[in-house]
Write an enzyme that holds these catalytic residues in place. Structure first.
Site, PDB file in Angstrom:
ATOM      1  N   ASP A   8      62.304  23.460  32.309  1.00 30.82           N
ATOM      2  CA  ASP A   8      63.697  23.894  32.171  1.00 30.82           C
ATOM      3  C   ASP A   8      64.035  24.061  30.686  1.00 30.82           C
ATOM      4  O   ASP A   8      63.144  23.999  29.820  1.00 30.82           O
ATOM      5  CB  ASP A   8      64.653  22.950  32.931  1.00 30.82           C
ATOM      6  CG  ASP A   8      64.815  21.584  32.262  1.00 30.82           C
ATOM      7  OD1 ASP A   8      64.203  21.340  31.195  1.00 30.82           O
ATOM      8  OD2 ASP A   8      65.570  20.764  32.813  1.00 30.82           O
ATOM      9  N   CYS A  65      60.552  18.662  32.374  1.00 32.43           N
ATOM     10  CA  CYS A  65      61.999  18.782  32.169  1.00 32.43           C
ATOM     11  C   CYS A  65      62.392  17.685  31.192  1.00 32.43           C
ATOM     12  O   CYS A  65      61.540  17.217  30.434  1.00 32.43           O
ATOM     13  CB  CYS A  65      62.760  18.734  33.499  1.00 32.43           C
ATOM     14  SG  CYS A  65      62.710  17.167  34.388  1.00 32.43           S
ATOM     15  N   HIS A 133      40.538   6.646  49.643  1.00 30.13           N
ATOM     16  CA  HIS A 133      41.751   7.308  49.144  1.00 30.13           C
ATOM     17  C   HIS A 133      42.049   8.587  49.925  1.00 30.13           C
ATOM     18  O   HIS A 133      43.208   8.968  50.073  1.00 30.13           O
ATOM     19  CB  HIS A 133      41.613   7.612  47.656  1.00 30.13           C
ATOM     20  CG  HIS A 133      41.370   6.380  46.840  1.00 30.13           C
ATOM     21  ND1 HIS A 133      42.313   5.381  46.729  1.00 30.13           N
ATOM     22  CD2 HIS A 133      40.288   5.962  46.147  1.00 30.13           C
ATOM     23  CE1 HIS A 133      41.823   4.404  45.983  1.00 30.13           C
ATOM     24  NE2 HIS A 133      40.586   4.726  45.615  1.00 30.13           N
TER      25      HIS A 133
HETATM   26  C1  RB5 Z   1      68.698  18.622  32.041  1.00 31.18           C
HETATM   27  O1  RB5 Z   1      69.725  18.269  31.198  1.00 31.18           O
HETATM   28  C2  RB5 Z   1      68.067  17.390  32.643  1.00 31.18           C
HETATM   29  O2  RB5 Z   1      68.904  16.847  33.615  1.00 31.18           O
HETATM   30  C3  RB5 Z   1      66.723  17.737  33.248  1.00 31.18           C
HETATM   31  O3  RB5 Z   1      65.922  18.280  32.274  1.00 31.18           O
HETATM   32  C4  RB5 Z   1      65.927  16.599  33.846  1.00 31.18           C
HETATM   33  O4  RB5 Z   1      65.822  15.528  32.980  1.00 31.18           O
HETATM   34  C5  RB5 Z   1      66.271  16.213  35.212  1.00 31.18           C
HETATM   35  O5  RB5 Z   1      65.609  15.368  35.845  1.00 31.18           O
END
Ligand code: RB5
Length: 152
Positions: A8, A65, A133
């Site tokens: 993201d 993210c 596993h």
């Molecule tokens: C974005 O601000 C943030 O919420 C996202 O990158 C992540 O950490 C969500 O789990």
């Protein structure tokens, strides 16, 4: 090996650094994430990479993210995905050896780029051990298929 990578807005620089690093080691990288710092929903990146993995367009996936958590939760909603969110190399390695993880996620706001490289290396270099596993991973698949496994 072909790796799908997604991110993201919080992880653009990390994604670019990790992609460059892996390309320099000979991996082929397919970018499913954003290259803009404008707000971008992590579930979109997760879905794109998860589908590429289950459809065998790539061999495995890496998701980044802010924390690695949201993008990992989203990826794990896709049938066939075993995404491990890891902040250190030991868990990353074991997630492949024992859980046969097919996506690794981590947080660009949690780990620095050098630690991220170590996490990614441990994960990519590890191999699924199979054996006992495999039976447990099968039980995870049974849950996805809504089959009972209580007495296995
Ligand atoms: C974005 O601000 C943030 O919420 C996202 O990158 C992540 O950490 C969500 O789990």
């Amino acid at each position: 090996m072909k790796i799908g990578i997604g991110n993201d807005h919080s992880a653009v620089e990390m994604k670019q650094e990790i992609s460059k690093y892996l390309q320099s080691k000979g991996y082929e990288i397919v970018n499913y994430g954003t290259d803009s710092t404008d707000s971008y929903p992590y579930p979109t990146a997760a879905l794109n990479v998860a589908h590429a993995v289950v459809e065998n367009k790539v061999d495995c996936g890496i998701l980044i993210c802010g924390t690695g958590i949201g993008i990992g939760i989203a990826a794990n909603k896709v049938k066939g995905i075993r995404c491990a969110t890891c902040s250190e190399p030991y868990s990353a390695k074991l997630s492949k050896m024992h859980n046969n993880s097919n996506i690794l996620s981590f947080g660009a706001r949690v780990v620095g780029v050098e630690l991220a490289k170590m996490i990614v290396d441990s994960w990519l270099e590890a191999e699924f051990e199979g054996g006992r596993h495999a039976q447990r991973v099968q039980m995870i698949q049974d849950i996805e298929n809504d089959e009972t496994f209580m007495n296995k």
